[in-house]
Scaffold this active site. Structure first.
Site, short mmCIF file in Angstrom:
data_model
loop_
_atom_site.label_atom_id
_atom_site.label_comp_id
_atom_site.label_asym_id
_atom_site.label_seq_id
_atom_site.Cartn_x
_atom_site.Cartn_y
_atom_site.Cartn_z
N PRO A 1 0.89 -1.26 0.08
CA PRO A 1 0.20 -0.29 -0.03
C PRO A 1 0.98 1.69 0.01
CG PRO A 1 -0.16 -1.29 2.25
CD PRO A 1 0.81 -1.83 1.02
N GLU A 2 0.37 2.90 -0.84
CA GLU A 2 0.55 3.14 -0.62
C GLU A 2 -0.04 4.17 -0.12
OE1 GLU A 2 3.26 4.40 -4.45
OE2 GLU A 2 2.86 2.45 -5.18
N ARG B 1 4.30 -10.79 4.51
CA ARG B 1 5.41 -10.88 4.27
C ARG B 1 6.22 -10.04 6.20
NH1 ARG B 1 7.34 -8.07 -1.54
NH2 ARG B 1 9.67 -8.69 -0.90
N HIS C 1 -1.11 -16.13 8.54
CA HIS C 1 -0.82 -15.01 8.27
C HIS C 1 -1.69 -13.40 8.79
CE1 HIS C 1 2.72 -16.31 6.59
NE2 HIS C 1 2.28 -16.62 5.20
#
Length: 288
Positions: free
Chosen positions: A2-3, A124, A106
């Site tokens: 995400p930006e 990640r 996750h």
DNA sequence: CTTGGGTCCTGTGCGC
DNA sequence: TGCGCACAGGACCCAA
């Protein structure tokens, strides 16, 4: 990953579930993400009411009535997904989008309110969370050095021209530097530089002031358009209700190597180069 | 001080 | 089908 537009989309999507809600329980399923979670995080969150949902750059801010704020960074692959527990039985919101590419191992932190369940999933584990006094957020180590918000008033011509002056680094790197302007990432830097007609390898300090000034409204426009589209969905990003953003359909250069340059009258093709280990996409004809 | 490279971690998609 | 490799939206940290 995400930006700013994706984080803003997530913030807006979380608001119906979390704004004003009381955290009945928080499950913390591992001790850390990129860094260890703050001491006793689950205890410090339990029973707290979320007064407001904010955002600074790519950081989500959950302002609590305890005087602390939960700072959340989604890293490269972090997602926040809302399940409405009061929805009619059957297919609940939040179920369908866990089908493709969703790895339940996750699900690292799960927030429970009386009506919703909000799950933070991050394959990640480049994401992060911290708790910090709300009245001291500007001194938090992850926030203190951030440059201006690109959609705010302090991001202007004078600021960007001064920030580029004397810099020998490629403009691509300069715009990724969160101390110069906070919130751009790899996608929106490529998109903004194409719109501005500036080659990513050009040294930041060697761009004429009017061209630097022109970047300011271009960056604002790109981010605004992306927010209105619900962000860009490549691999991980979803809106909080699981629907996809669609700004990726508006990409002019990102991930479009070999395609024709979309600039009217330009006969160039989009190229891909690697700068400091990251892909840059640009047109070698109309970006100089 | 600036700048570049390595690093963390898992998943996916490609060529062979 | 399996394997190895490149690559993925971030950004800290350290060496030069």
């Amino acid at each position: 990953m995400p930006e700013l537009p994706e984080v803003e989309t997530v913030r807006r999507g979380l608001a119906p579930a979390l704004d004003g809600a009381r955290l009945a329980r928080v499950d913390v399923n591992r001790p850390d993400l990129r860094w260890p979670f703050p001491d006793r995080m689950a205890d410090r969150l339990r029973g707290a009411t979320i007064r407001a949902l904010g955002r600074r750059s790519k950081f989500l801010l959950l302002h609590l009535d305890t005087g602390e704020t939960l700072i959340v960074h989604l890293g490269m692959s972090g997602r926040m997904v809302v399940d409405d527990l009061s929805a009619p039985t059957g297919v609940q919101p939040g179920t369908f989008h866990r089908d493709a590419g969703w790895h339940p191992q996750h699900d690292h932190v799960v927030f429970h309110t009386d009506r919703h369940r909000v799950t933070f999933n991050d394959a990640r584990r480049f994401g992060a969370m911290d708790l910090w006094p709300t009245d001291d957020l500007e001194n938090h180590r992850l926030i203190a050095k951030l440059g201006p918000e690109p959609l705010g008033n302090t991001f202007n011509d004078a600021h960007l021209i001064a920030a580029f002056r004397g810099r020998n680094t490629p403009v691509k790197s300069a715009l990724l530097d969160q101390r110069i302007v906070a919130g751009l990432g790899n996608i929106y830097v490529s998109e903004a530089l194409h719109r501005a007609g500036i080659a990513p390898k050009r040294r930041a300090g060697r761009i004429a002031a009017p061209r630097v000034a022109a970047l300011v409204p271009i960056i604002r426009d790109v981010l605004d358009e992306a927010i209105r589209a619900g962000g860009s969905s490549l691999r991980d990003h979803r809106q909080a209700d699981g629907t996809l953003g669609y700004f990726q359909h508006s990409f002019r250069v990102y991930d479009r190597e070999g395609r024709p340059c979309p600039t009217p009258g330009c006969d160039g093709a989009i190229r891909r180069i690697v700068q400091s280990g990251r892909s840059s996409f640009f047109c070698g004809v109309c970006q100089r």
